[in-house]
Design an enzyme around this catalytic site. Structure first.
Site, PDB file in Angstrom:
ATOM      1  N   ASP A   1       0.819  -1.205   0.000  1.00 11.73           N
ATOM      2  CA  ASP A   1       0.000   0.000   0.000  1.00 11.73           C
ATOM      3  C   ASP A   1       0.858   1.262   0.000  1.00 11.73           C
ATOM      4  O   ASP A   1       0.497   2.271  -0.618  1.00 11.73           O
ATOM      5  CB  ASP A   1      -0.923   0.014   1.224  1.00 11.73           C
ATOM      6  CG  ASP A   1      -2.096  -0.950   1.080  1.00 11.73           C
ATOM      7  OD1 ASP A   1      -2.236  -1.554  -0.001  1.00 11.73           O
ATOM      8  OD2 ASP A   1      -2.865  -1.095   2.050  1.00 11.73           O
TER       9      ASP A   1
ATOM     10  N   ASP B   1      -0.933  14.043  22.981  1.00  7.07           N
ATOM     11  CA  ASP B   1       0.338  13.702  22.340  1.00  7.07           C
ATOM     12  C   ASP B   1       0.343  14.105  20.873  1.00  7.07           C
ATOM     13  O   ASP B   1       1.402  14.175  20.246  1.00  7.07           O
ATOM     14  CB  ASP B   1       0.592  12.193  22.442  1.00  7.07           C
ATOM     15  CG  ASP B   1       1.064  11.781  23.828  1.00  7.07           C
ATOM     16  OD1 ASP B   1       1.246  12.661  24.691  1.00  7.07           O
ATOM     17  OD2 ASP B   1       1.242  10.565  24.048  1.00  7.07           O
TER      18      ASP B   1
ATOM     19  N   ALA C   1      -5.743   3.130   9.168  1.00  8.01           N
ATOM     20  CA  ALA C   1      -4.307   3.222   9.432  1.00  8.01           C
ATOM     21  C   ALA C   1      -4.070   3.744  10.854  1.00  8.01           C
ATOM     22  O   ALA C   1      -4.596   3.201  11.818  1.00  8.01           O
ATOM     23  CB  ALA C   1      -3.652   4.105   8.379  1.00  8.01           C
ATOM     24  N   TYR C   2      -3.304   4.812  10.995  1.00  8.59           N
ATOM     25  CA  TYR C   2      -2.946   5.342  12.315  1.00  8.59           C
ATOM     26  C   TYR C   2      -4.182   5.734  13.115  1.00  8.59           C
ATOM     27  O   TYR C   2      -4.258   5.520  14.338  1.00  8.59           O
ATOM     28  CB  TYR C   2      -2.017   6.543  12.108  1.00  8.59           C
ATOM     29  CG  TYR C   2      -1.322   7.057  13.354  1.00  8.59           C
ATOM     30  CD1 TYR C   2      -1.368   6.386  14.570  1.00  8.59           C
ATOM     31  CD2 TYR C   2      -0.583   8.243  13.286  1.00  8.59           C
ATOM     32  CE1 TYR C   2      -0.714   6.871  15.689  1.00  8.59           C
ATOM     33  CE2 TYR C   2       0.081   8.739  14.400  1.00  8.59           C
ATOM     34  CZ  TYR C   2       0.012   8.056  15.598  1.00  8.59           C
ATOM     35  OH  TYR C   2       0.662   8.532  16.696  1.00  8.59           O
ATOM     36  N   ALA C   3      -5.177   6.297  12.451  1.00  8.28           N
ATOM     37  CA  ALA C   3      -6.390   6.734  13.148  1.00  8.28           C
ATOM     38  C   ALA C   3      -7.081   5.574  13.858  1.00  8.28           C
ATOM     39  O   ALA C   3      -7.615   5.731  14.964  1.00  8.28           O
ATOM     40  CB  ALA C   3      -7.356   7.397  12.164  1.00  8.28           C
ATOM     41  N   LEU C   4      -7.079   4.401  13.243  1.00  2.00           N
ATOM     42  CA  LEU C   4      -7.697   3.232  13.859  1.00  2.00           C
ATOM     43  C   LEU C   4      -6.936   2.829  15.124  1.00  2.00           C
ATOM     44  O   LEU C   4      -7.534   2.502  16.152  1.00  2.00           O
ATOM     45  CB  LEU C   4      -7.731   2.080  12.862  1.00  2.00           C
ATOM     46  CG  LEU C   4      -8.364   0.774  13.336  1.00  2.00           C
ATOM     47  CD1 LEU C   4      -9.833   0.971  13.694  1.00  2.00           C
ATOM     48  CD2 LEU C   4      -8.216  -0.310  12.269  1.00  2.00           C
ATOM     49  N   SER C   5      -5.609   2.874  15.066  1.00  2.00           N
ATOM     50  CA  SER C   5      -4.796   2.535  16.229  1.00  2.00           C
ATOM     51  C   SER C   5      -5.025   3.493  17.391  1.00  2.00           C
ATOM     52  O   SER C   5      -4.900   3.115  18.555  1.00  2.00           O
ATOM     53  CB  SER C   5      -3.313   2.537  15.850  1.00  2.00           C
ATOM     54  OG  SER C   5      -3.032   1.586  14.852  1.00  2.00           O
TER      55      SER C   5
ATOM     56  N   ALA D   1      -3.841  10.099  22.566  1.00  2.00           N
ATOM     57  CA  ALA D   1      -3.649  10.109  24.030  1.00  2.00           C
ATOM     58  C   ALA D   1      -3.996  11.476  24.620  1.00  2.00           C
ATOM     59  O   ALA D   1      -3.149  12.165  25.179  1.00  2.00           O
ATOM     60  CB  ALA D   1      -2.205   9.732  24.377  1.00  2.00           C
TER      61      ALA D   1
ATOM     62  N   GLN E   1       5.346  10.340   5.493  1.00  2.00           N
ATOM     63  CA  GLN E   1       6.486  10.423   4.586  1.00  2.00           C
ATOM     64  C   GLN E   1       7.085  11.825   4.524  1.00  2.00           C
ATOM     65  O   GLN E   1       8.299  11.978   4.528  1.00  2.00           O
ATOM     66  CB  GLN E   1       6.075   9.974   3.183  1.00  2.00           C
ATOM     67  CG  GLN E   1       5.668   8.503   3.141  1.00  2.00           C
ATOM     68  CD  GLN E   1       5.463   8.009   1.736  1.00  2.00           C
ATOM     69  OE1 GLN E   1       5.992   8.556   0.774  1.00  2.00           O
ATOM     70  NE2 GLN E   1       4.681   6.949   1.588  1.00  2.00           N
TER      71      GLN E   1
END
EC number: 2.7.1.23
Length: 302
Positions: free
Chosen positions: A73, A177, A189-193, A212, A246
């Site tokens: 991806d 944070d 992606a990051y939002a889900l985590s 956080a 990136q």
């Protein structure tokens, strides 16, 4: 069957083992099907493939009607951001684990890719984000993102304080944070985590997800993608803004990150019968442990 795509550009994740042989096999298949094949410049330089014409991004945009990406991806998103303004559709072939958007396995790709070249595919258009960093009234950085724009605290410092505006209207001051602004594509992606919701690609929205947060009532929110989100750094040392993980920009107090919908869409092509929900089940391991043929619970059982 009649070909719908005549000139195909090949782009590869050339750092991966076996990438050259995979690219050559796909190029040979395309040539046998009657397609003109060109190799993207960086891919050619790093793999040594020289038997096909070599094109840079502008050349692909001017001469090709399809880009075929061999990799994950990340490879797809990297070249997709560059090709979106040309309206070139992309097909992804993955040598490893199938991705959310590179969803064709290299093994047996011929059986899937052949019908797609003749027009049997699902068309999937995705909006991107256009982001700028403004300092003292001047744009000091700009980038395009497909997944997300993230403001992060420094690695060795405490929380950042951020002022968030939507269409020029004050939303909230947040101590956390960091903060994620994600597209539907980036919602997995990051939002889900960070605890954000999944957003179907057809939804015209963005997700604002605190990382956080100091106040636990500070929750993710879904906003329309037709407006503009502004995030101002109020306090916090060594903060940064990054775009699809990136492009990086070091931030100073008072910097404002403006995010709006890009003028271009990224266009993915999937095999006929493709479903976003099938992808979610496979990638997020839904239904594991559920007996085959199990029935949904009825309303009175819930």
């Amino acid at each position: 069957m009649k070909l719908q795509f005549r000139h195909v550009a090949l782009i590869g994740k050339y750092q991966a083992n076996g990438s050259r042989s995979a690219l050559e096999a796909i190029a040979h298949f395309l040539s046998q099907r009657g397609c003109e094949v060109s190799i993207e410049q960086d891919t050619a330089n790093n793999t040594g493939i020289s038997q096909y014409p070599i094109l840079n991004v502008a050349g692909i945009g001017a001469h090709c009607d399809l880009a075929l990406v061999v990799g994950g991806d990340g490879t797809m998103l990297g070249i997709g951001r560059l090709l979106a303004r040309f309206g070139i559709p992309l097909i992804g072939i993955n040598q490893g684990r199938l991705g959310f958007i590179t969803d064709i396995a290299f093994e047996g790709f011929e059986n899937v890719l052949g019908p797609m070249l003749s027009g049997e595919f699902e068309d999937d258009k995705r909006w991107m984000m256009q982001a700028t960093v403004v300092r003292d009234g001047h744009c000091v950085f700009k980038a395009t993102a497909m997944n997300d724009v993230v403001v992060n605290r420094g690695a060795t410092t405490g929380m950042v304080e951020l002022r968030v505006e939507v269409d020029g209207r004050f939303l909230a001051n947040q101590r956390a944070d960091g903060l994620i602004i994600a597209t539907p594509t980036g919602s997995t992606a990051y939002a889900l985590s960070a605890g954000g919701p999944l957003l179907h690609p057809s939804v015209g929205g963005w997700i604002l997800v605190p990382i956080a947060p100091h106040t636990l009532s500070n929750r993710p929110i879904v906003l329309s993608d037709s407006g503009e989100i502004t995030v101002e750094l109020v306090s916090g040392r060594d903060a940064s803004a990054n775009f699809d993980m990136q492009s990086l920009a070091a931030l100073m107090i008072g910097d404002r990150i403006n995010v709006k919908r890009s003028e271009s869409q990224m266009r993915f092509l999937h095999p006929k019968g493709w479903s976003y929900f099938d992808t979610l089940r496979k990638k997020l391991h839904w239904n594991e442990g559920v007996a085959v043929g199990a029935q949904s619970r009825t309303s009175h059982e819930i």
